[in-house]
Design an enzyme around this catalytic site. Structure first.
Site, PDB file in Angstrom:
ATOM      1  N   ASP A   1      43.670  77.172  35.852  1.00  0.00           N
ATOM      2  CA  ASP A   1      44.097  77.933  34.679  1.00  0.00           C
ATOM      3  C   ASP A   1      44.144  79.436  34.969  1.00  0.00           C
ATOM      4  O   ASP A   1      43.470  80.227  34.319  1.00  0.00           O
ATOM      5  CB  ASP A   1      43.145  77.638  33.520  1.00  0.00           C
ATOM      6  CG  ASP A   1      43.735  78.004  32.158  1.00  0.00           C
ATOM      7  OD1 ASP A   1      44.948  77.856  31.976  1.00  0.00           O
ATOM      8  OD2 ASP A   1      42.950  78.445  31.289  1.00  0.00           O
TER       9      ASP A   1
ATOM     10  N   ASN B   1      46.871  81.749  32.833  1.00  0.00           N
ATOM     11  CA  ASN B   1      45.662  81.520  32.056  1.00  0.00           C
ATOM     12  C   ASN B   1      45.990  81.257  30.593  1.00  0.00           C
ATOM     13  O   ASN B   1      46.778  81.976  29.972  1.00  0.00           O
ATOM     14  CB  ASN B   1      44.718  82.717  32.177  1.00  0.00           C
ATOM     15  CG  ASN B   1      43.417  82.471  31.449  1.00  0.00           C
ATOM     16  OD1 ASN B   1      43.201  82.999  30.372  1.00  0.00           O
ATOM     17  ND2 ASN B   1      42.543  81.666  32.028  1.00  0.00           N
TER      18      ASN B   1
ATOM     19  N   ARG C   1      42.956  70.899  29.610  1.00  0.00           N
ATOM     20  CA  ARG C   1      42.639  69.499  29.313  1.00  0.00           C
ATOM     21  C   ARG C   1      43.844  68.784  28.723  1.00  0.00           C
ATOM     22  O   ARG C   1      44.115  67.621  29.061  1.00  0.00           O
ATOM     23  CB  ARG C   1      41.458  69.426  28.342  1.00  0.00           C
ATOM     24  CG  ARG C   1      40.122  69.799  28.969  1.00  0.00           C
ATOM     25  CD  ARG C   1      39.037  69.888  27.920  1.00  0.00           C
ATOM     26  NE  ARG C   1      37.754  70.271  28.490  1.00  0.00           N
ATOM     27  CZ  ARG C   1      36.734  70.742  27.769  1.00  0.00           C
ATOM     28  NH1 ARG C   1      36.864  70.895  26.463  1.00  0.00           N
ATOM     29  NH2 ARG C   1      35.599  71.075  28.359  1.00  0.00           N
TER      30      ARG C   1
ATOM     31  N   ASP D   1      32.517  73.340  36.903  1.00  0.00           N
ATOM     32  CA  ASP D   1      31.198  73.866  37.265  1.00  0.00           C
ATOM     33  C   ASP D   1      30.204  72.743  37.554  1.00  0.00           C
ATOM     34  O   ASP D   1      29.164  72.984  38.174  1.00  0.00           O
ATOM     35  CB  ASP D   1      30.603  74.691  36.114  1.00  0.00           C
ATOM     36  CG  ASP D   1      31.568  75.702  35.547  1.00  0.00           C
ATOM     37  OD1 ASP D   1      31.655  75.786  34.309  1.00  0.00           O
ATOM     38  OD2 ASP D   1      32.231  76.391  36.341  1.00  0.00           O
TER      39      ASP D   1
ATOM     40  N   ARG E   1      19.807  74.790  33.638  1.00  0.00           N
ATOM     41  CA  ARG E   1      20.083  74.988  32.211  1.00  0.00           C
ATOM     42  C   ARG E   1      19.586  73.766  31.445  1.00  0.00           C
ATOM     43  O   ARG E   1      19.302  72.720  32.030  1.00  0.00           O
ATOM     44  CB  ARG E   1      21.585  75.193  31.941  1.00  0.00           C
ATOM     45  CG  ARG E   1      22.453  74.010  32.306  1.00  0.00           C
ATOM     46  CD  ARG E   1      23.894  74.222  31.888  1.00  0.00           C
ATOM     47  NE  ARG E   1      24.037  74.305  30.445  1.00  0.00           N
ATOM     48  CZ  ARG E   1      25.223  74.446  29.819  1.00  0.00           C
ATOM     49  NH1 ARG E   1      26.322  74.551  30.532  1.00  0.00           N
ATOM     50  NH2 ARG E   1      25.291  74.508  28.521  1.00  0.00           N
TER      51      ARG E   1
ATOM     52  N   GLU F   1      35.842  73.197  20.539  1.00  0.00           N
ATOM     53  CA  GLU F   1      36.999  72.300  20.549  1.00  0.00           C
ATOM     54  C   GLU F   1      36.622  70.910  21.051  1.00  0.00           C
ATOM     55  O   GLU F   1      37.191  69.903  20.609  1.00  0.00           O
ATOM     56  CB  GLU F   1      38.119  72.905  21.413  1.00  0.00           C
ATOM     57  CG  GLU F   1      37.918  72.827  22.920  1.00  0.00           C
ATOM     58  CD  GLU F   1      36.746  73.627  23.454  1.00  0.00           C
ATOM     59  OE1 GLU F   1      36.131  73.175  24.442  1.00  0.00           O
ATOM     60  OE2 GLU F   1      36.445  74.683  22.878  1.00  0.00           O
ATOM     61  N   ASP F   2      35.650  70.844  21.952  1.00  0.00           N
ATOM     62  CA  ASP F   2      35.224  69.549  22.469  1.00  0.00           C
ATOM     63  C   ASP F   2      34.454  68.761  21.417  1.00  0.00           C
ATOM     64  O   ASP F   2      34.576  67.534  21.334  1.00  0.00           O
ATOM     65  CB  ASP F   2      34.400  69.710  23.742  1.00  0.00           C
ATOM     66  CG  ASP F   2      33.281  70.721  23.607  1.00  0.00           C
ATOM     67  OD1 ASP F   2      33.206  71.419  22.576  1.00  0.00           O
ATOM     68  OD2 ASP F   2      32.470  70.825  24.546  1.00  0.00           O
TER      69      ASP F   2
ATOM     70  N   HIS G   1      29.509  80.683  32.049  1.00  0.00           N
ATOM     71  CA  HIS G   1      29.785  79.393  31.437  1.00  0.00           C
ATOM     72  C   HIS G   1      30.515  79.607  30.115  1.00  0.00           C
ATOM     73  O   HIS G   1      30.160  80.475  29.319  1.00  0.00           O
ATOM     74  CB  HIS G   1      28.482  78.614  31.193  1.00  0.00           C
ATOM     75  CG  HIS G   1      28.708  77.157  30.940  1.00  0.00           C
ATOM     76  ND1 HIS G   1      29.008  76.670  29.697  1.00  0.00           N
ATOM     77  CD2 HIS G   1      28.706  76.095  31.772  1.00  0.00           C
ATOM     78  CE1 HIS G   1      29.166  75.356  29.775  1.00  0.00           C
ATOM     79  NE2 HIS G   1      28.993  74.987  31.022  1.00  0.00           N
TER      80      HIS G   1
ATOM     81  N   SER H   1      30.441  82.389  25.852  1.00  0.00           N
ATOM     82  CA  SER H   1      31.355  83.478  25.559  1.00  0.00           C
ATOM     83  C   SER H   1      31.831  83.419  24.112  1.00  0.00           C
ATOM     84  O   SER H   1      31.678  82.426  23.425  1.00  0.00           O
ATOM     85  CB  SER H   1      32.565  83.406  26.501  1.00  0.00           C
ATOM     86  OG  SER H   1      33.277  82.199  26.306  1.00  0.00           O
TER      87      SER H   1
END
Length: 417
Positions: free
Chosen positions: A56, A84, A92, A110, A142, A193-194, A227, A231
């Site tokens: 992206d 981007n 996706r 990641d 994490r 969104e997921d 990650h 953000s």
């Protein structure tokens, strides 16, 4: 739109793969190396997989490494390089349109898979006939969700299990479901969104399975702090909460089942916006957050939902519902100071209440907002549980209170009355 596509090892008339692994990648080096190696090492076998990787608009060599991997792997692989898109939804969706597998798995660049992950998850989906399969997630550098991995379940109940608290996209989805419902990721949302996508699959699909006896997915915390979930501004969190509450309300009528599902957006998405960090924010941000939260409280906050929360969670959201920023700030200061509430009995029924600020004060929140209705940690580290009372227990308590009142009245001189 994609501006270049490279295809490796794609037969002219291939059989349908079991899984299309969709990888959206942005500035993913060096994490991408282990991610791709984990797909290459899957015990399900290269002939049962395909990879669709979307770069992206990376500038760190992500695209070049994807193409190098595609040239040497035995897994049929497509690499798409595009400008981007501004978020994970676009890549996706590009991958989803190209996918041919019976299932799709969205793998973040990641992160990485356990070697047997896809083999175990496909076997579970085929055996149970379910449309979504959750594989155990383990955090690396994490935190990761834990409460839903207590046991492997062929068909988990959405309302009584904790699967509602793992709504990330990293799951196995039956592609037929996504095609039939015309599902895709909402590209207008920049966070959450997921959760919207996964909750829709839970609600509209034919069952959810859980593979809990094997670490399927390793969720990696990046050392550079880039990650995606970290953000964005607070406004985006309210957008996410608004979308998820609307989806739930669309598919689940008012009542206990809706209340159960609403716990997820209210506690996980909305509540953190009204945490102790709010004390450091400007008056303008505080009031803007109250304004953004008010419509959600008006439309979806119910007594049934409130009674599924811990006292401090309920109090904070009740302050938002009532527009009481003043009370909210006092409660947040109490939390910031690490003060511990005590459990006291209040009311005719003598139920336990926690002594957060303004309990019992005129002009404050009702006492019911402070009542213990789920197990709570109180002063001294003790776990306080709600005390069930039979009608007989209630009547005995009522009679004792009546006797105390009578004694007080009889002992008071007539002139004082």
């Amino acid at each position: 739109m994609p501006d270049a596509t490279r295809t490796n090892n794609m037969p002219d008339e291939p059989g349908v793969p079991d899984v299309s692994v969709i990888i959206g990648a942005y500035e993913a080096m060096p994490y991408l190396i282990q991610c791709l190696e984990s797909v290459d090492a899957q015990t399900i076998g290269a002939e049962r997989l395909e990879i669709i990787a979307v770069d992206d608009g990376s500038t760190d060599g992500t695209g070049a490494y994807l193409e190098e991997f595609a040239a040497r792997t035995a897994i049929p692989t497509q690499v798409i390089r595009q400008a981007n898109s501004g978020g994970p939804s676009g890549p996706r969706n590009v991958g989803l349109k190209l996918a041919r597998g019976r299932y799709v798995f969205f793998l973040d660049a990641d992160d990485y898979l356990g070697e047997e992950a896809l083999e175990r998850m496909v076997a579970m989906g085929d055996r149970a006939g379910t449309d979504v399969v959750l594989g155990k997630i383990v955090g690396v550098n994490r935190g990761a969700p834990k409460s839903m991995w207590k046991e492997t379940v062929e068909r988990a109940d959405l309302y009584t299990s904790n699967i509602k608290f793992t709504l990330s996209a990293q799951k196995l989805f039956r592609r037929d479901l996504l095609l039939r419902l015309g599902m895709s990721f909402d590209e207008t949302l920049k966070t959450g969104e997921d959760a919207l996508f996964t909750m829709e699959a839970y609600l509209r699909g034919d069952g959810v399975s859980v593979v809990a006896d094997y670490p399927c997915y390793y969720l990696v915390g990046r050392d550079d702090g880039k990650h995606a979930t970290k953000s964005g501004t607070y406004v985006l969190r309210f957008d996410s909460a608004r979308a998820l509450t609307k989806l739930i309300a669309t598919h689940v009528p008012p009542g206990p089942e809706r209340d159960v599902l609403m716990v997820r957006p209210f506690v996980v998405t909305l509540l953190p916006q009204f945490g102790p960090s709010m004390l450091r924010q400007s008056e303008e941000v505080r009031r803007r957050k109250m304004e953004l939260g008010a419509p959600l409280m008006r439309d979806y906050w119910t007594p049934g939902l409130a009674r599924r929360l811990k006292v401090q969670e309920r109090l904070r959201l009740a302050c938002v519902a009532e527009g009481r920023l003043d009370l909210l700030l006092d409660i947040l200061q109490f939390m910031k100071d690490k003060k511990e509430p005590e459990a006291v009995r209040k009311g005719v029924r003598g139920h336990y209440h926690l002594t957060y600020p303004h309990l019992g004060e005129p002009g404050g929140l009702p006492d019911s907002a402070y009542e213990v209705v789920v197990p709570e940690r109180v002063k001294g580290g003790k776990t306080q549980r709600p005390e069930p009372q039979s009608p007989a227990m209630f009547m005995r308590r009522l009679k004792r209170k009546a006797r105390r009142v009578a004694r007080t009245v009889l002992s008071t001189p007539r002139r004082a009355r």
